[in-house]
Design a protein around this motif. Structure first.
Motif, PDB file in Angstrom:
ATOM      1  N   ASP A  75      15.492 -13.384  79.058  1.00  0.00           N
ATOM      2  CA  ASP A  75      14.087 -13.008  79.192  1.00  0.00           C
ATOM      3  C   ASP A  75      13.528 -12.510  77.862  1.00  0.00           C
ATOM      4  OD1 ASP A  75      11.785 -12.720  80.839  1.00  0.00           O
ATOM      5  OD2 ASP A  75      12.237 -10.604  81.190  1.00  0.00           O
ATOM      6  N   ILE A  76      14.253 -11.615  77.190  1.00  0.00           N
ATOM      7  CA  ILE A  76      13.709 -11.091  75.939  1.00  0.00           C
ATOM      8  C   ILE A  76      13.830 -12.091  74.791  1.00  0.00           C
ATOM      9  CG2 ILE A  76      13.910  -8.685  76.611  1.00  0.00           C
ATOM     10  CD1 ILE A  76      16.389  -8.499  74.826  1.00  0.00           C
ATOM     11  N   GLN A  77      14.790 -13.007  74.869  1.00  0.00           N
ATOM     12  CA  GLN A  77      14.836 -14.075  73.870  1.00  0.00           C
ATOM     13  C   GLN A  77      13.605 -14.967  74.007  1.00  0.00           C
ATOM     14  OE1 GLN A  77      18.662 -15.910  74.439  1.00  0.00           O
ATOM     15  NE2 GLN A  77      19.751 -14.243  73.432  1.00  0.00           N
ATOM     16  N   SER A  78      13.187 -15.206  75.245  1.00  0.00           N
ATOM     17  CA  SER A  78      11.967 -15.981  75.473  1.00  0.00           C
ATOM     18  C   SER A  78      10.750 -15.243  74.924  1.00  0.00           C
ATOM     19  CB  SER A  78      11.773 -16.248  76.969  1.00  0.00           C
ATOM     20  OG  SER A  78      12.794 -17.082  77.461  1.00  0.00           O
ATOM     21  N   ALA A  79      10.743 -13.928  75.068  1.00  0.00           N
ATOM     22  CA  ALA A  79       9.640 -13.137  74.515  1.00  0.00           C
ATOM     23  C   ALA A  79       9.669 -13.164  72.990  1.00  0.00           C
ATOM     24  CB  ALA A  79       9.714 -11.704  75.038  1.00  0.00           C
ATOM     25  N   ALA A  80      10.841 -13.002  72.411  1.00  0.00           N
ATOM     26  CA  ALA A  80      10.964 -12.987  70.952  1.00  0.00           C
ATOM     27  C   ALA A  80      10.561 -14.322  70.333  1.00  0.00           C
ATOM     28  CB  ALA A  80      12.386 -12.623  70.549  1.00  0.00           C
ATOM     29  N   SER A  81      10.778 -15.411  71.056  1.00  0.00           N
ATOM     30  CA  SER A  81      10.439 -16.735  70.523  1.00  0.00           C
ATOM     31  C   SER A  81       9.006 -17.148  70.852  1.00  0.00           C
ATOM     32  CB  SER A  81      11.419 -17.783  71.061  1.00  0.00           C
ATOM     33  OG  SER A  81      11.241 -17.932  72.458  1.00  0.00           O
ATOM     34  N   GLY A  82       8.264 -16.287  71.557  1.00  0.00           N
ATOM     35  CA  GLY A  82       6.863 -16.575  71.842  1.00  0.00           C
ATOM     36  C   GLY A  82       6.617 -17.414  73.077  1.00  0.00           C
ATOM     37  N   GLN A  83       7.647 -17.713  73.851  1.00  0.00           N
ATOM     38  CA  GLN A  83       7.463 -18.507  75.065  1.00  0.00           C
ATOM     39  C   GLN A  83       6.781 -17.696  76.170  1.00  0.00           C
ATOM     40  OE1 GLN A  83      11.295 -20.137  76.116  1.00  0.00           O
ATOM     41  NE2 GLN A  83      11.694 -20.707  74.007  1.00  0.00           N
ATOM     42  N   ILE A  84       6.986 -16.382  76.150  1.00  0.00           N
ATOM     43  CA  ILE A  84       6.331 -15.454  77.069  1.00  0.00           C
ATOM     44  C   ILE A  84       5.852 -14.261  76.243  1.00  0.00           C
ATOM     45  CG2 ILE A  84       7.588 -16.172  79.139  1.00  0.00           C
ATOM     46  CD1 ILE A  84       9.422 -13.728  78.770  1.00  0.00           C
ATOM     47  N   ASP A  85       5.043 -13.417  76.841  1.00  0.00           N
ATOM     48  CA  ASP A  85       4.466 -12.295  76.105  1.00  0.00           C
ATOM     49  C   ASP A  85       5.208 -10.983  76.277  1.00  0.00           C
ATOM     50  OD1 ASP A  85       2.259 -13.747  74.972  1.00  0.00           O
ATOM     51  OD2 ASP A  85       1.448 -13.837  77.003  1.00  0.00           O
ATOM     52  N   PHE A  86       5.955 -10.830  77.347  1.00  0.00           N
ATOM     53  CA  PHE A  86       6.763  -9.627  77.531  1.00  0.00           C
ATOM     54  C   PHE A  86       7.942  -9.968  78.417  1.00  0.00           C
ATOM     55  CE2 PHE A  86       3.858  -9.530  81.111  1.00  0.00           C
ATOM     56  CZ  PHE A  86       4.648  -9.140  82.165  1.00  0.00           C
ATOM     57  N   GLY A  87       8.990  -9.154  78.292  1.00  0.00           N
ATOM     58  CA  GLY A  87      10.170  -9.367  79.108  1.00  0.00           C
ATOM     59  C   GLY A  87      10.958  -8.088  79.192  1.00  0.00           C
ATOM     60  N   GLY A  88      12.068  -8.153  79.874  1.00  0.00           N
ATOM     61  CA  GLY A  88      12.875  -6.955  80.017  1.00  0.00           C
ATOM     62  C   GLY A  88      14.355  -7.270  80.071  1.00  0.00           C
ATOM     63  N   ALA A  89      15.144  -6.334  79.586  1.00  0.00           N
ATOM     64  CA  ALA A  89      16.598  -6.476  79.592  1.00  0.00           C
ATOM     65  C   ALA A  89      17.216  -5.099  79.445  1.00  0.00           C
ATOM     66  CB  ALA A  89      17.055  -7.377  78.452  1.00  0.00           C
ATOM     67  N   PHE A  90      18.536  -5.044  79.606  1.00  0.00           N
ATOM     68  CA  PHE A  90      19.221  -3.773  79.423  1.00  0.00           C
ATOM     69  C   PHE A  90      19.140  -3.377  77.953  1.00  0.00           C
ATOM     70  CE2 PHE A  90      22.451  -6.819  78.381  1.00  0.00           C
ATOM     71  CZ  PHE A  90      23.309  -6.194  77.491  1.00  0.00           C
ATOM     72  N   ASN A  91      19.277  -2.100  77.684  1.00  0.00           N
ATOM     73  CA  ASN A  91      19.069  -1.569  76.343  1.00  0.00           C
ATOM     74  C   ASN A  91      19.925  -2.253  75.283  1.00  0.00           C
ATOM     75  OD1 ASN A  91      17.278   0.192  77.498  1.00  0.00           O
ATOM     76  ND2 ASN A  91      18.731   1.879  77.610  1.00  0.00           N
ATOM     77  N   GLY A  92      21.175  -2.596  75.603  1.00  0.00           N
ATOM     78  CA  GLY A  92      22.056  -3.222  74.624  1.00  0.00           C
ATOM     79  C   GLY A  92      21.515  -4.535  74.114  1.00  0.00           C
ATOM     80  N   ALA A  93      20.940  -5.343  74.983  1.00  0.00           N
ATOM     81  CA  ALA A  93      20.381  -6.628  74.565  1.00  0.00           C
ATOM     82  C   ALA A  93      19.176  -6.423  73.654  1.00  0.00           C
ATOM     83  CB  ALA A  93      19.993  -7.461  75.789  1.00  0.00           C
ATOM     84  N   VAL A  94      18.360  -5.439  73.965  1.00  0.00           N
ATOM     85  CA  VAL A  94      17.193  -5.145  73.132  1.00  0.00           C
ATOM     86  C   VAL A  94      17.646  -4.687  71.747  1.00  0.00           C
ATOM     87  CG1 VAL A  94      15.129  -3.708  72.884  1.00  0.00           C
ATOM     88  CG2 VAL A  94      15.785  -4.566  75.147  1.00  0.00           C
ATOM     89  N   VAL A  95      18.624  -3.800  71.704  1.00  0.00           N
ATOM     90  CA  VAL A  95      19.136  -3.292  70.431  1.00  0.00           C
ATOM     91  C   VAL A  95      19.715  -4.425  69.592  1.00  0.00           C
ATOM     92  CG1 VAL A  95      20.916  -1.823  69.383  1.00  0.00           C
ATOM     93  CG2 VAL A  95      19.515  -0.950  71.267  1.00  0.00           C
ATOM     94  N   LYS A  96      20.465  -5.325  70.222  1.00  0.00           N
ATOM     95  CA  LYS A  96      21.059  -6.442  69.472  1.00  0.00           C
ATOM     96  C   LYS A  96      19.988  -7.337  68.854  1.00  0.00           C
ATOM     97  CE  LYS A  96      25.458  -6.689  71.882  1.00  0.00           C
ATOM     98  NZ  LYS A  96      26.321  -7.477  72.762  1.00  0.00           N
TER      99      LYS A  96
END
Length: 137
Positions: A75-96
């Protein structure tokens, strides 16, 4: 119905663990002025954003479902690549992702709690919602 600001609702609801810098631009260098936010859902779940939209808290802001996600990191990889505008994940994935300089910004932590931390949903004193059962119907 009492309306709170979109920013206030999103911050209090635990809507996402991150937002993308530049609101959907992969580089984070520009902004996308829009009244529609693209997001991914979760199979068999109503997301806090969907609930907020249904209850009228997002006012003129619209949500555009683009499909379901298979995981928080996806979900957050999709947000980071611009495919979506926001997403969510556990803290470790966000930190990475942030450590790799991905154009993400953590907004609120929504995973886990311990005796020093609490996650919850809040309503105003005048709200008719008092328990999860009040959301039925």
């Amino acid at each position: 119905m009492h309306h709170i600001s979109r920013r206030g609702f999103l911050a209090l609801s635990g809507l996402s663990a991150l937002a993308v810098a530049g609101c959907g631009t992969a580089s984070g260098s520009g902004t996308r002025n829009t009244t529609t936010l693209r997001y991914q859902g979760w199979a068999g779940q109503v997301t806090p954003a969907e609930l907020a939209a249904e209850l009228g808290y997002l006012e003129d802001l619209k949500l555009e479902w683009v499909g379901n996600t298979t995981s928080g990191p996806q979900d957050i990889q999709s947000a980071a690549s611009g495919q979506i505008d926001f997403g969510g994940a556990f803290n470790g994935a966000v930190v990475k992702l942030a450590a790799r300089k991905a154009p993400v910004k953590a907004v609120i932590s929504y995973y886990g709690s311990d005796k020093a931390a609490y996650n919850g949903f809040y309503v105003t004193r005048s709200s008719l919602l008092r328990s999860p059962r009040d959301l039925i119907g």
